[in-house]
Scaffold this active site. Sequence first.
Site, PDB file in Angstrom:
ATOM      1  N   TYR A  47      50.057  63.781  41.523  1.00  0.00           N
ATOM      2  CA  TYR A  47      49.942  65.233  41.329  1.00  0.00           C
ATOM      3  C   TYR A  47      51.166  65.831  40.626  1.00  0.00           C
ATOM      4  CZ  TYR A  47      46.229  64.849  44.907  1.00  0.00           C
ATOM      5  OH  TYR A  47      45.120  64.491  45.629  1.00  0.00           O
ATOM      6  N   HIS A 105      45.719  55.690  46.961  1.00  0.00           N
ATOM      7  CA  HIS A 105      44.985  56.815  46.360  1.00  0.00           C
ATOM      8  C   HIS A 105      43.586  56.414  45.870  1.00  0.00           C
ATOM      9  CE1 HIS A 105      45.833  60.818  44.092  1.00  0.00           C
ATOM     10  NE2 HIS A 105      44.564  60.727  44.417  1.00  0.00           N
TER      11      HIS A 105
HETATM   12  N1  LIG Z   1      42.245  61.430  47.316  1.00  0.00           N
HETATM   13  C1  LIG Z   1      41.695  61.870  46.197  1.00  0.00           C
HETATM   14  O1  LIG Z   1      41.304  61.082  45.311  1.00  0.00           O
HETATM   15  C2  LIG Z   1      41.538  63.347  45.989  1.00  0.00           C
HETATM   16  C3  LIG Z   1      40.707  63.820  44.954  1.00  0.00           C
HETATM   17  C4  LIG Z   1      40.578  65.190  44.790  1.00  0.00           C
HETATM   18  C5  LIG Z   1      41.256  66.055  45.654  1.00  0.00           C
HETATM   19  N2  LIG Z   1      42.073  65.585  46.641  1.00  0.00           N
HETATM   20  C6  LIG Z   1      42.822  66.484  47.557  1.00  0.00           C
HETATM   21  O2  LIG Z   1      41.919  67.432  48.103  1.00  0.00           O
HETATM   22  C7  LIG Z   1      42.369  68.747  47.810  1.00  0.00           C
HETATM   23  C8  LIG Z   1      41.213  69.708  47.698  1.00  0.00           C
HETATM   24  O3  LIG Z   1      40.334  69.359  46.640  1.00  0.00           O
HETATM   25  P1  LIG Z   1      40.244  70.233  45.292  1.00  0.00           P
HETATM   26  O4  LIG Z   1      41.514  70.947  45.094  1.00  0.00           O
HETATM   27  O5  LIG Z   1      39.808  69.322  44.199  1.00  0.00           O
HETATM   28  O6  LIG Z   1      39.024  71.217  45.548  1.00  0.00           O
HETATM   29  P2  LIG Z   1      38.648  72.317  46.676  1.00  0.00           P
HETATM   30  O7  LIG Z   1      39.701  72.424  47.700  1.00  0.00           O
HETATM   31  O8  LIG Z   1      37.265  72.020  47.084  1.00  0.00           O
HETATM   32  O9  LIG Z   1      38.583  73.660  45.807  1.00  0.00           O
HETATM   33  C9  LIG Z   1      39.717  74.250  45.256  1.00  0.00           C
HETATM   34  C10 LIG Z   1      39.275  75.493  44.477  1.00  0.00           C
HETATM   35  O10 LIG Z   1      38.739  76.447  45.402  1.00  0.00           O
HETATM   36  C11 LIG Z   1      39.417  77.691  45.243  1.00  0.00           C
HETATM   37  N3  LIG Z   1      39.511  78.329  46.558  1.00  0.00           N
HETATM   38  C12 LIG Z   1      40.266  77.951  47.610  1.00  0.00           C
HETATM   39  N4  LIG Z   1      40.066  78.762  48.661  1.00  0.00           N
HETATM   40  C13 LIG Z   1      39.173  79.686  48.268  1.00  0.00           C
HETATM   41  C14 LIG Z   1      38.591  80.804  48.908  1.00  0.00           C
HETATM   42  N5  LIG Z   1      38.870  81.105  50.168  1.00  0.00           N
HETATM   43  N6  LIG Z   1      37.717  81.564  48.198  1.00  0.00           N
HETATM   44  C15 LIG Z   1      37.413  81.261  46.911  1.00  0.00           C
HETATM   45  N7  LIG Z   1      37.930  80.204  46.253  1.00  0.00           N
HETATM   46  C16 LIG Z   1      38.811  79.426  46.926  1.00  0.00           C
HETATM   47  C17 LIG Z   1      40.781  77.331  44.687  1.00  0.00           C
HETATM   48  O11 LIG Z   1      41.320  78.447  44.036  1.00  0.00           O
HETATM   49  P3  LIG Z   1      42.787  78.477  43.339  1.00  0.00           P
HETATM   50  O12 LIG Z   1      42.581  77.766  42.030  1.00  0.00           O
HETATM   51  O13 LIG Z   1      43.077  79.928  43.186  1.00  0.00           O
HETATM   52  O14 LIG Z   1      43.739  77.753  44.209  1.00  0.00           O
HETATM   53  C18 LIG Z   1      40.428  76.180  43.759  1.00  0.00           C
HETATM   54  O15 LIG Z   1      39.924  76.649  42.520  1.00  0.00           O
HETATM   55  C19 LIG Z   1      43.172  68.558  46.509  1.00  0.00           C
HETATM   56  O16 LIG Z   1      43.977  69.665  46.203  1.00  0.00           O
HETATM   57  C20 LIG Z   1      43.919  67.297  46.849  1.00  0.00           C
HETATM   58  O17 LIG Z   1      45.005  67.559  47.730  1.00  0.00           O
HETATM   59  C21 LIG Z   1      42.197  64.228  46.829  1.00  0.00           C
END
Ligand SMILES: NC(=O)c1ccc[n+]([C@@H]2O[C@H](COP(=O)([O-])OP(=O)(O)OC[C@H]3O[C@@H](n4cnc5c(N)ncnc54)[C@H](OP(=O)(O)O)[C@@H]3O)[C@@H](O)[C@H]2O)c1
Length: 272
Positions: A47, A105
């Site tokens: 990240y 990861h």
């Molecule tokens: N292990 C892996 O391979 C892997 C892969 C993907 C993700 N991850 C982890 O999982 C975390 C979460 O996944 P993600 O970031 O892909 O997607 P997510 O958490 O499902 O969605 C994030 C999006 O939702 C928006 N959001 C958050 N809270 C909200 C609310 N209350 N109302 C409206 N919109 C809202 C955020 O806005 P903003 O843009 O304004 O913040 C962002 O655009 C990642 O950040 C990472 O730490 C791990």
Amino acid sequence: MEHLQTQGISLPRLGLGTFRMQGDVCRAAVESALALGYRHIDTAEMYGNEDSIGAAIANARVARKDLHVTTKVWNENLAPDAMRRAFDTSLKKLRLDQVDLYLVHWPAPGMNLPSMFETLMKLKQEGRTRAIGVANFNIALLKTVLEEIKAPIACNQVEYHVMLDQTPLRKYMAAKSLPLVAYCPLAQGRAASNETLAAIGRKHGATAAQVALKWLLDQDGVVAIPKATRSESQKSNLDALNVGLDDEDLKAIAGLPKDQRFVKPRFSPVWD
Ligand SMILES: NC(=O)c1ccc[n+]([C@@H]2O[C@H](COP(=O)([O-])OP(=O)(O)OC[C@H]3O[C@@H](n4cnc5c(N)ncnc54)[C@H](OP(=O)(O)O)[C@@H]3O)[C@@H](O)[C@H]2O)c1
């Protein structure tokens, strides 16, 4: 905040995701989350934000013992020496002596699972990570890790949300008492504008995003790590814990399409 006990660590069931957050924006977001009461931060070497998170943690008035930090080793660094170098770099950037959870990861083609877990176990034995785990492992890989190598993994972090069925994986993991850390718990933000979820939310004075998160958190053995940059969203996501969903809501959520996978496997295997 409810916690989940796994392999000697106590994992807060709602954490802050930090993918695609970097620099001052990331630092400010993590500072805001810690001030609001988040005690679980999810990052990864890939990240490019461990230094910002380290700065935010150093600046926060949160006792280290009350904070859970997960980071991950990128799939190019799975050989023993490379993993040690990656781990040392992560720890230095995070300004910590120890992380709480160190995850693989992504599985990589040709990876040597026994040797990977030997290195991970050494990091754990040395007290540099309190627990180890995996992300993006399918059932076949989990079987090797749990039933052949018998590695004491604390979780499998995978994509899971209202629009993606994970029943076979969930069943296997539940049988092994292995927690599922749900990434993309808001379907990368799409859940926030879903009309079915919004209608459920209206009934309870909640938002669509809160409904999506509470649906996950009502399931045994599931942890969610929504990414939110804005304090308002961070607070709203924390407040999801107070939403109550009824049978009619669960039926409506069950009726959503469940084949929406937004993160494609980068390397070989993989989803069954
Ligand atoms: N292990 C892996 O391979 C892997 C892969 C993907 C993700 N991850 C982890 O999982 C975390 C979460 O996944 P993600 O970031 O892909 O997607 P997510 O958490 O499902 O969605 C994030 C999006 O939702 C928006 N959001 C958050 N809270 C909200 C609310 N209350 N109302 C409206 N919109 C809202 C955020 O806005 P903003 O843009 O304004 O913040 C962002 O655009 C990642 O950040 C990472 O730490 C791990």
